[in-house]
Design a protein around this motif. Sequence first.
Motif, PDB file in Angstrom:
ATOM      1  N   ALA A 181      16.556  11.476  36.921  1.00 35.07           N
ATOM      2  CA  ALA A 181      17.092  10.736  37.443  1.00 35.07           C
ATOM      3  C   ALA A 181      18.359  10.150  36.844  1.00 35.07           C
ATOM      4  O   ALA A 181      19.455  10.064  37.410  1.00 35.07           O
ATOM      5  N   GLU A 182      18.476  10.161  35.607  1.00 37.01           N
ATOM      6  CA  GLU A 182      19.426   9.383  34.893  1.00 37.01           C
ATOM      7  C   GLU A 182      19.926  10.728  33.853  1.00 37.01           C
ATOM      8  O   GLU A 182      19.470  11.210  32.936  1.00 37.01           O
ATOM      9  N   ALA A 183      21.078  11.134  34.322  1.00 33.55           N
ATOM     10  CA  ALA A 183      21.781  12.354  33.580  1.00 33.55           C
ATOM     11  C   ALA A 183      22.421  11.911  32.138  1.00 33.55           C
ATOM     12  O   ALA A 183      22.936  10.785  32.073  1.00 33.55           O
ATOM     13  N   GLU A 184      22.222  12.708  31.113  1.00 34.54           N
ATOM     14  CA  GLU A 184      22.773  12.278  29.861  1.00 34.54           C
ATOM     15  C   GLU A 184      23.548  13.270  29.180  1.00 34.54           C
ATOM     16  O   GLU A 184      23.423  14.092  28.006  1.00 34.54           O
ATOM     17  N   PRO A 185      24.592  13.966  29.660  1.00 34.07           N
ATOM     18  CA  PRO A 185      25.388  15.242  29.420  1.00 34.07           C
ATOM     19  C   PRO A 185      26.040  14.981  28.267  1.00 34.07           C
ATOM     20  O   PRO A 185      26.577  13.939  28.281  1.00 34.07           O
ATOM     21  N   PHE A 186      26.125  15.972  27.401  1.00 34.47           N
ATOM     22  CA  PHE A 186      26.992  15.987  26.257  1.00 34.47           C
ATOM     23  C   PHE A 186      28.512  16.098  26.776  1.00 34.47           C
ATOM     24  O   PHE A 186      28.705  16.664  27.664  1.00 34.47           O
ATOM     25  N   GLU A 295      40.148  26.241  27.077  1.00 33.16           N
ATOM     26  CA  GLU A 295      40.010  26.774  28.514  1.00 33.16           C
ATOM     27  C   GLU A 295      40.132  25.749  29.576  1.00 33.16           C
ATOM     28  O   GLU A 295      40.251  26.049  30.392  1.00 33.16           O
ATOM     29  N   SER A 296      39.923  24.409  29.063  1.00 35.73           N
ATOM     30  CA  SER A 296      39.827  23.238  30.091  1.00 35.73           C
ATOM     31  C   SER A 296      40.082  22.117  29.218  1.00 35.73           C
ATOM     32  O   SER A 296      39.984  22.071  27.860  1.00 35.73           O
ATOM     33  N   PRO A 297      40.600  21.035  29.667  1.00 40.50           N
ATOM     34  CA  PRO A 297      40.384  19.572  29.032  1.00 40.50           C
ATOM     35  C   PRO A 297      39.028  19.510  28.544  1.00 40.50           C
ATOM     36  O   PRO A 297      37.922  19.828  29.291  1.00 40.50           O
ATOM     37  N   PRO A 298      38.604  18.758  27.737  1.00 47.29           N
ATOM     38  CA  PRO A 298      37.355  18.414  27.274  1.00 47.29           C
ATOM     39  C   PRO A 298      36.589  17.758  28.333  1.00 47.29           C
ATOM     40  O   PRO A 298      37.064  16.720  28.917  1.00 47.29           O
ATOM     41  N   TYR A 299      35.123  18.060  28.410  1.00 48.37           N
ATOM     42  CA  TYR A 299      34.521  17.229  29.444  1.00 48.37           C
ATOM     43  C   TYR A 299      33.904  16.100  28.679  1.00 48.37           C
ATOM     44  O   TYR A 299      33.507  16.135  27.466  1.00 48.37           O
ATOM     45  N   ALA A 300      34.004  14.886  29.212  1.00 49.82           N
ATOM     46  CA  ALA A 300      33.367  13.755  28.414  1.00 49.82           C
ATOM     47  C   ALA A 300      31.865  13.703  28.654  1.00 49.82           C
ATOM     48  O   ALA A 300      31.259  14.165  29.866  1.00 49.82           O
ATOM     49  N   GLU A 301      31.376  12.658  28.145  1.00 46.44           N
ATOM     50  CA  GLU A 301      29.919  12.401  28.199  1.00 46.44           C
ATOM     51  C   GLU A 301      29.824  11.690  29.640  1.00 46.44           C
ATOM     52  O   GLU A 301      30.872  11.025  30.132  1.00 46.44           O
ATOM     53  N   PHE A 302      28.535  11.581  30.101  1.00 43.79           N
ATOM     54  CA  PHE A 302      28.442  10.852  31.422  1.00 43.79           C
ATOM     55  C   PHE A 302      27.924   9.494  31.332  1.00 43.79           C
ATOM     56  O   PHE A 302      27.254   9.260  30.415  1.00 43.79           O
ATOM     57  N   VAL A 303      28.521   8.702  32.187  1.00 44.56           N
ATOM     58  CA  VAL A 303      28.173   7.141  32.140  1.00 44.56           C
ATOM     59  C   VAL A 303      27.589   6.894  33.622  1.00 44.56           C
ATOM     60  O   VAL A 303      28.119   7.067  34.677  1.00 44.56           O
ATOM     61  N   ASN A 304      26.267   6.664  33.621  1.00 46.57           N
ATOM     62  CA  ASN A 304      25.422   6.485  34.702  1.00 46.57           C
ATOM     63  C   ASN A 304      25.629   4.891  35.406  1.00 46.57           C
ATOM     64  O   ASN A 304      25.728   4.178  34.484  1.00 46.57           O
ATOM     65  N   ASP A 305      25.807   4.818  36.720  1.00 40.51           N
ATOM     66  CA  ASP A 305      25.964   3.810  37.193  1.00 40.51           C
ATOM     67  C   ASP A 305      24.574   3.152  37.446  1.00 40.51           C
ATOM     68  O   ASP A 305      23.673   3.879  38.436  1.00 40.51           O
ATOM     69  N   ILE A 346      35.051   5.963  37.428  1.00 38.57           N
ATOM     70  CA  ILE A 346      34.328   5.753  38.674  1.00 38.57           C
ATOM     71  C   ILE A 346      33.042   5.551  38.729  1.00 38.57           C
ATOM     72  O   ILE A 346      32.503   6.501  38.176  1.00 38.57           O
ATOM     73  N   PRO A 347      32.286   4.393  39.086  1.00 40.63           N
ATOM     74  CA  PRO A 347      30.846   4.332  39.250  1.00 40.63           C
ATOM     75  C   PRO A 347      30.252   5.561  39.924  1.00 40.63           C
ATOM     76  O   PRO A 347      30.610   6.015  40.855  1.00 40.63           O
ATOM     77  N   ALA A 348      29.367   6.243  39.010  1.00 37.54           N
ATOM     78  CA  ALA A 348      28.833   7.568  39.481  1.00 37.54           C
ATOM     79  C   ALA A 348      27.574   7.789  39.335  1.00 37.54           C
ATOM     80  O   ALA A 348      26.928   7.201  38.324  1.00 37.54           O
TER      81      ALA A 348
END
Length: 409
Positions: A181-186, A295-305, A346-348
């Motif tokens: 349910a709660e993602a924790e991407p790097f 190759e792209s801007p850095p991807y950020a960590e994920f903030v769960n709403d 944005i809340p996500a």
Amino acid sequence: MPHPNTAVSGSAADAHATASRRVTAAHDAVAPALARARDSLVGLSHALHADPELAWEEVRAARRLCGLLDDLGYDVTPGIADLPTAFAATTGSGPLHVAICAEYDALPGLGHACGHNMIAAMAVGAATVLRPLADDLGLRVTVLGTPAEEGGGGKIYLLERGAFDGVHAAMMVHPGPVDVAEAEPFAVSHLRVRFHGKGAHAAAYPEQGINAADAFTVSQVAIGLLRQQLPMSTRVHGVQTRGGEAPNAIPELTEGRWYVRAADLAQLDVIEQRVRRCFEAGALATGSELEIEPESPPYAEFVNDPGLVAFYRSHAQALGRRFPAGDPAGRMNRASTDMGNVSRVIPAMHPYIGIDSLPAVNHQQEFAAHCVSSAADAAVLDGAAAMAHVVVDAATSPELRTRLLGEEG
């Protein structure tokens, strides 16, 4: 003689009952709508799977999705934000604006081994349910076609160029071996690395060459040793995509792609500098010239709403989904995503939906095969249903609706 407040109280009670019936009716509409759309949604998932397109090249996928959303009655705008394979499809005129993100790019050599065919189908499924409900619930719903998640950072460009402006909540559901349910991407940076050396005959004139392949060897040894001192919350991995042309010719150009992951952007910046020094060591040791470009801007960590995630968990469980604790397969939720950058603004939510694939896991050919299985087809419908229910909750839960309207992106 009736108390003067009796009529007012009665009116309030009637209004509350009417609102409650409206919410119940909206939730009750989800399952029948998806049952009617089942063949179309499963067909979409399978069609995308059979026709994989790489990042920034998803021309047919984007066209297919735009056509389906147009048929549903959405106002479709292709090529938004100067990205030819991005699009926006909008319905409803309410004040609460929810974005459902569709991904549809595939992996080089692996096809849809991350299940983006399912992500797109789930987005269209949720859109199918919400189209007739949006105005009554005070909603504006936008399906955002977000290309190039696999290393290209499509959502970051869309975010920077205004495609998420005015959005109060954003969501998507991603396939995985099990439900999370709660993602924790790097957080992650994507680097393209080149070493420029000097070619020469490897037997006759070896002293005249500068071996760009050796530069990669030195660099990879340095990175391997560096891993011993890296925090547990980091990952460094990559591939050499060009290593030379012939055994008897000293390689004068070598190339590779490397990812550096960390718990958050701040840690990523520190670790990436250490990794870059490993590549600099390879250049210094061999006399090669080093070129590193993102190759792209850095991807950020994920903030769960928390509100969105709580509603998702509840509805997914009502659909029969289970969230195993401590299962190693749940580590898929540590994979990186450009949705992380969106979540910081944005809340996500970005839950993972299981497709019963074990022992196969994401980014394996075996997992790609599972992404058109009967379990995957069921997950398409469950993911679409859960998102639709969450959007209804966001529109009708006074606390969540008020909070989201106060957190406009």
